[in-house]
Design a protein around this motif. Structure first.
Motif, PDB file in Angstrom:
ATOM      1  N   SER A 251      -2.878  33.430  62.996  1.00  0.00           N
ATOM      2  CA  SER A 251      -1.542  32.989  63.401  1.00  0.00           C
ATOM      3  C   SER A 251      -0.683  34.157  63.861  1.00  0.00           C
ATOM      4  N   ALA A 255       0.830  34.689  67.609  1.00  0.00           N
ATOM      5  CA  ALA A 255       2.267  34.880  67.776  1.00  0.00           C
ATOM      6  C   ALA A 255       2.557  36.115  68.628  1.00  0.00           C
ATOM      7  N   LEU A 297       7.388  37.316  61.069  1.00  0.00           N
ATOM      8  CA  LEU A 297       6.041  36.749  61.063  1.00  0.00           C
ATOM      9  C   LEU A 297       5.484  36.672  59.641  1.00  0.00           C
TER      10      LEU A 297
END
Length: 321
Positions: A251, A255, A297
């Motif tokens: 992920s 991103a 994040l």
């Protein structure tokens, strides 16, 4: 370029060449809505001034190779000479001197089974001027490669991109003896005409044309546009070494691929498991990126920021002096 930046047409031309490095001037001119002569004149001016160059870049996996990211720490005053030597090697890409002047970062293409005299088996660390070396094997690329950097490849509309983009057919790549010389010639100038490439390979034009098509359609070759990020308005470039929780690695990588500052991002082995190259306008912009974009994040546990001070080699071969 009186302001020190590429103008709108130059940016659009660079984006077009990123999509198809061998597209004809007439094709590009038709998509951009200008004359063939204008595009040809712009390209030749940028190329002759050393501002822009289109190069062929081999993809490691189809060629039976892997990519390593090598980080070298050197004694003071030795880094520049060592970096210059690395840049002259055929197996290196993107050789940069980092802030402080004692660190070098470079990409290395290596066979899956490395030869005994390979860089990564310790050839350089035997030099007393190299204090340490850390090698990170690239496992998955999230940003960069054929897609280019959004900071450079965002000048065209969706319809213009669709008109120029060429998608590999995905057919298998089977090597032929002339491919090595062809890839080497394309690394110098991916827009060289077929007769020039044929002379470099010592093969007929029809053979070279066929092998070029095989390399492209199989995904074993893509084109990159070399241009200084400062000319695009991003004079501050840096490498980020991120430590990310394994459960968040995918992920986080995805991103990063969506951040316009990120020119390259990949998951790696080694003490840092996610690495990225970023371009920013100034210190304030880099700070905001680190604090806000990266800081938001999930799973990012740490980041080391290393500004680049000079890039000696990008993805193409060094041009003759």
């Amino acid at each position: 370029m009186e302001s020190g930046l590429l103008d709108d047409l130059d940016r659009r031309l660079a984006h077009a060449l990123q999509l198809d490095g061998r597209a004809s001037f007439s094709t590009i001119a038709s998509v951009l809505g200008v004359s063939d002569q204008t595009i040809a004149r712009r390209y030749r001016k940028l190329r002759s001034a050393g501002v822009l160059r289109v190069v062929g870049v081999p993809e490691a996996a189809p060629l039976g190779q892997v990519h390593w990211l090598v980080r070298l720490r050197c004694v003071p005053d030795a880094a520049a000479a060592i970096a210059a030597g690395l840049a002259r090697r055929d197996d290196t890409q993107w050789v940069s001197l980092m802030s402080g002047g004692t660190e070098i970062v470079c990409f290395v293409r290596s066979p899956l089974r490395e030869q005994t005299d390979g860089l990564l088996l310790g050839q350089l660390p035997r030099t007393p001027r190299v204090v340490s070396m850390t090698a990170y094997r690239l496992l998955r690329r999230f940003a960069g490669g054929p897609a280019g950097w959004p900071g450079r490849a965002g000048a065209l509309s969706v319809s213009e991109v669709s008109s120029l983009r060429r998608t590999p057919s995905g057919g298998p790549y089977r090597p032929e003896p002339e491919d090595t010389a062809l890839l080497a010639a394309l690394a110098h100038d991916a827009r060289a005409d077929i007769s020039t490439l044929a002379a470099a390979c010592g093969r007929s034009q029809s053979t070279v044309r066929r092998r070029l098509e095989v390399l492209r359609s199989s995904g074993a070759l893509y084109f990159d546009v070399e241009v200084d990020a400062a000319l695009l308005g991003y004079p501050l470039t840096a490498t980020l070494w991120l430590t990310v929780a394994p459960s968040a690695l995918e992920s986080a990588g995805r991103a990063l691929a969506g951040h316009p500052q990120v020119a390259f991002a990949a998951a790696t082995t080694g003490p840092a498991n996610l690495v990225a190259n970023v371009g920013c306008r100034d210190d304030a912009a880099l700070y905001e990126y680190l604090a806000v974009d990266l800081g938001g994040l999930p799973g990012v546990q740490g980041v080391e920021t290393a500004p680049m001070i000079r890039t000696l080699k990008r993805f193409g071969a060094l041009e003759p002096v």
